[in-house]
Design a protein around this motif. Structure first.
Motif, PDB file in Angstrom:
ATOM      1  N   ALA A  18       6.616  -0.769  -1.356  1.00 32.92           N
ATOM      2  CA  ALA A  18       5.930   0.290  -2.049  1.00 32.92           C
ATOM      3  C   ALA A  18       5.680   1.485  -0.999  1.00 32.92           C
ATOM      4  N   PHE A  19       6.133   2.573  -1.687  1.00 31.43           N
ATOM      5  CA  PHE A  19       5.896   4.156  -1.159  1.00 31.43           C
ATOM      6  C   PHE A  19       5.409   4.970  -1.926  1.00 31.43           C
ATOM      7  N   GLY A  20       4.798   6.165  -1.526  1.00 31.64           N
ATOM      8  CA  GLY A  20       4.480   7.353  -2.094  1.00 31.64           C
ATOM      9  C   GLY A  20       5.217   8.388  -2.054  1.00 31.64           C
ATOM     10  N   ILE A  21       5.621   9.232  -2.734  1.00 32.12           N
ATOM     11  CA  ILE A  21       6.481  10.517  -2.449  1.00 32.12           C
ATOM     12  C   ILE A  21       6.378  11.627  -3.825  1.00 32.12           C
ATOM     13  N   ASN A  22       6.278  12.716  -3.552  1.00 29.87           N
ATOM     14  CA  ASN A  22       6.244  13.957  -4.543  1.00 29.87           C
ATOM     15  C   ASN A  22       5.295  13.334  -5.801  1.00 29.87           C
ATOM     16  N   GLY A  23       3.843  13.089  -5.362  1.00 24.51           N
ATOM     17  CA  GLY A  23       2.912  12.804  -6.441  1.00 24.51           C
ATOM     18  C   GLY A  23       3.060  11.387  -7.224  1.00 24.51           C
ATOM     19  N   TYR A  24       4.151  10.549  -6.770  1.00 26.70           N
ATOM     20  CA  TYR A  24       4.298   9.170  -7.473  1.00 26.70           C
ATOM     21  C   TYR A  24       4.210   8.343  -6.305  1.00 26.70           C
ATOM     22  N   GLY A  25       4.001   6.914  -6.936  1.00 25.49           N
ATOM     23  CA  GLY A  25       3.942   5.630  -6.070  1.00 25.49           C
ATOM     24  C   GLY A  25       5.080   4.942  -6.838  1.00 25.49           C
ATOM     25  N   TYR A  26       5.980   4.328  -5.823  1.00 27.98           N
ATOM     26  CA  TYR A  26       6.953   3.625  -6.270  1.00 27.98           C
ATOM     27  C   TYR A  26       6.916   1.967  -5.683  1.00 27.98           C
ATOM     28  N   PHE A  27       7.204   1.152  -6.427  1.00 29.78           N
ATOM     29  CA  PHE A  27       6.778  -0.380  -6.181  1.00 29.78           C
ATOM     30  C   PHE A  27       7.946  -1.221  -6.774  1.00 29.78           C
ATOM     31  N   GLY A  81       0.981  -1.078  -0.029  1.00 32.90           N
ATOM     32  CA  GLY A  81      -0.015  -0.080   0.110  1.00 32.90           C
ATOM     33  C   GLY A  81       0.693   1.245  -0.148  1.00 32.90           C
ATOM     34  N   PHE A  82       0.341   2.162  -0.493  1.00 34.06           N
ATOM     35  CA  PHE A  82       1.234   3.594  -0.590  1.00 34.06           C
ATOM     36  C   PHE A  82      -0.039   4.532  -0.658  1.00 34.06           C
ATOM     37  N   ALA A  83       0.330   5.917  -0.562  1.00 35.08           N
ATOM     38  CA  ALA A  83      -0.511   6.953  -0.570  1.00 35.08           C
ATOM     39  C   ALA A  83       0.187   8.003  -1.468  1.00 35.08           C
ATOM     40  N   ILE A  84      -0.841   8.697  -2.304  1.00 35.63           N
ATOM     41  CA  ILE A  84      -0.385   9.747  -3.165  1.00 35.63           C
ATOM     42  C   ILE A  84      -1.490  10.965  -3.012  1.00 35.63           C
ATOM     43  N   ASN A  85      -0.899  11.833  -2.686  1.00 33.87           N
ATOM     44  CA  ASN A  85      -1.898  12.927  -2.390  1.00 33.87           C
ATOM     45  C   ASN A  85      -3.107  12.601  -1.339  1.00 33.87           C
ATOM     46  N   ASP A  86      -4.394  12.878  -1.791  1.00 35.35           N
ATOM     47  CA  ASP A  86      -5.125  12.290  -0.763  1.00 35.35           C
ATOM     48  C   ASP A  86      -5.987  10.959  -1.118  1.00 35.35           C
ATOM     49  N   LYS A  87      -5.009  10.022  -1.686  1.00 29.92           N
ATOM     50  CA  LYS A  87      -5.536   8.621  -2.150  1.00 29.92           C
ATOM     51  C   LYS A  87      -4.834   7.703  -1.695  1.00 29.92           C
ATOM     52  N   GLY A  88      -5.419   6.365  -1.267  1.00 26.48           N
ATOM     53  CA  GLY A  88      -4.804   5.354  -0.917  1.00 26.48           C
ATOM     54  C   GLY A  88      -4.556   4.269  -2.061  1.00 26.48           C
ATOM     55  N   TYR A  89      -3.479   3.756  -2.011  1.00 30.15           N
ATOM     56  CA  TYR A  89      -3.570   2.558  -3.328  1.00 30.15           C
ATOM     57  C   TYR A  89      -3.139   1.193  -2.650  1.00 30.15           C
ATOM     58  N   ILE A  90      -3.622   0.270  -3.057  1.00 30.82           N
ATOM     59  CA  ILE A  90      -3.391  -1.129  -2.601  1.00 30.82           C
ATOM     60  C   ILE A  90      -3.227  -2.166  -3.843  1.00 30.82           C
ATOM     61  N   GLY A  91      -2.305  -3.032  -3.790  1.00 35.32           N
ATOM     62  CA  GLY A  91      -2.183  -4.050  -4.811  1.00 35.32           C
ATOM     63  C   GLY A  91      -1.130  -5.040  -4.771  1.00 35.32           C
ATOM     64  N   SER A  92      -0.971  -5.828  -5.856  1.00 31.94           N
ATOM     65  CA  SER A  92      -0.070  -6.812  -5.693  1.00 31.94           C
ATOM     66  C   SER A  92      -0.396  -7.921  -4.505  1.00 31.94           C
ATOM     67  N   GLY A  93       0.292  -8.888  -4.229  1.00 32.21           N
ATOM     68  CA  GLY A  93       0.154  -9.601  -3.303  1.00 32.21           C
ATOM     69  C   GLY A  93      -0.131 -11.324  -3.522  1.00 32.21           C
ATOM     70  N   TYR A  94      -0.805 -12.135  -2.852  1.00 33.60           N
ATOM     71  CA  TYR A  94      -1.010 -13.210  -2.977  1.00 33.60           C
ATOM     72  C   TYR A  94      -2.371 -13.864  -2.541  1.00 33.60           C
ATOM     73  N   ASP A  95      -3.084 -14.510  -3.364  1.00 33.44           N
ATOM     74  CA  ASP A  95      -4.476 -15.038  -3.067  1.00 33.44           C
ATOM     75  C   ASP A  95      -4.557 -16.259  -2.236  1.00 33.44           C
ATOM     76  N   GLY A  96      -3.393 -17.245  -2.128  1.00 32.15           N
ATOM     77  CA  GLY A  96      -3.347 -18.303  -1.694  1.00 32.15           C
ATOM     78  C   GLY A  96      -3.125 -19.302  -2.666  1.00 32.15           C
ATOM     79  N   LEU A  97      -3.245 -18.909  -4.224  1.00 29.95           N
ATOM     80  CA  LEU A  97      -3.042 -19.777  -5.317  1.00 29.95           C
ATOM     81  C   LEU A  97      -2.079 -18.891  -6.290  1.00 29.95           C
TER      82      LEU A  97
END
Length: 115
Positions: free
Chosen positions: A65-74, A17-33
């Motif tokens: 992942a992290f957010g800085i200066n208006g971009y997300g890094y992953f 997860g990371f934040a850019i401006n006033d929004k949160g972002y979630i992604g990637s991961g593992y669903d068990g399969l």
């Protein structure tokens, strides 16, 4: 109290997860399969989730992942077979990912050597 909107993606662990401006972002991961490459943004001002551009490279879990200066890094993480060394930038103004310089060398263990 207004209930929060439900996350629209697949249930998962080892996501980022990371934040850019006033929004949160979630992604990637593992669903068990499978390792996952989908990403979502959450806007708390409208209590809505939006699907964003999927990560364009190898799906993975346990990345950073992290957010800085208006971009997300992953980047980095594990794809189910290999430790990944690549790193990417997400631009919310174009809803696009671009690859950056990755990390070289071997993964260093966090455990001390056995006696």
């Amino acid at each position: 109290m207004v209930p929060k909107s439900r996350f629209p993606g697949t249930a998962r662990n080892a996501a980022v997860g990371f934040a850019i401006n006033d929004k949160g972002y979630i992604g990637s991961g593992y669903d068990g399969l499978d390792e996952l490459a989908d990403f979502y943004s959450y806007d708390p001002s409208t209590n809505t989730w939006t699907t964003i551009a999927p990560f364009p490279s190898t799906p993975r879990r346990s990345a950073i992942a992290f957010g800085i200066n208006g971009y997300g890094y992953f980047g980095t993480g594990f794809d189910g077979d290999n430790d990944r060394k690549d790193f990417w930038k997400y631009d919310p103004s174009t809803d696009s990912w671009s690859e950056l310089v990755g990390f070289g060398g071997d993964k260093e263990g966090l455990q001390p050597p056995l006696p």
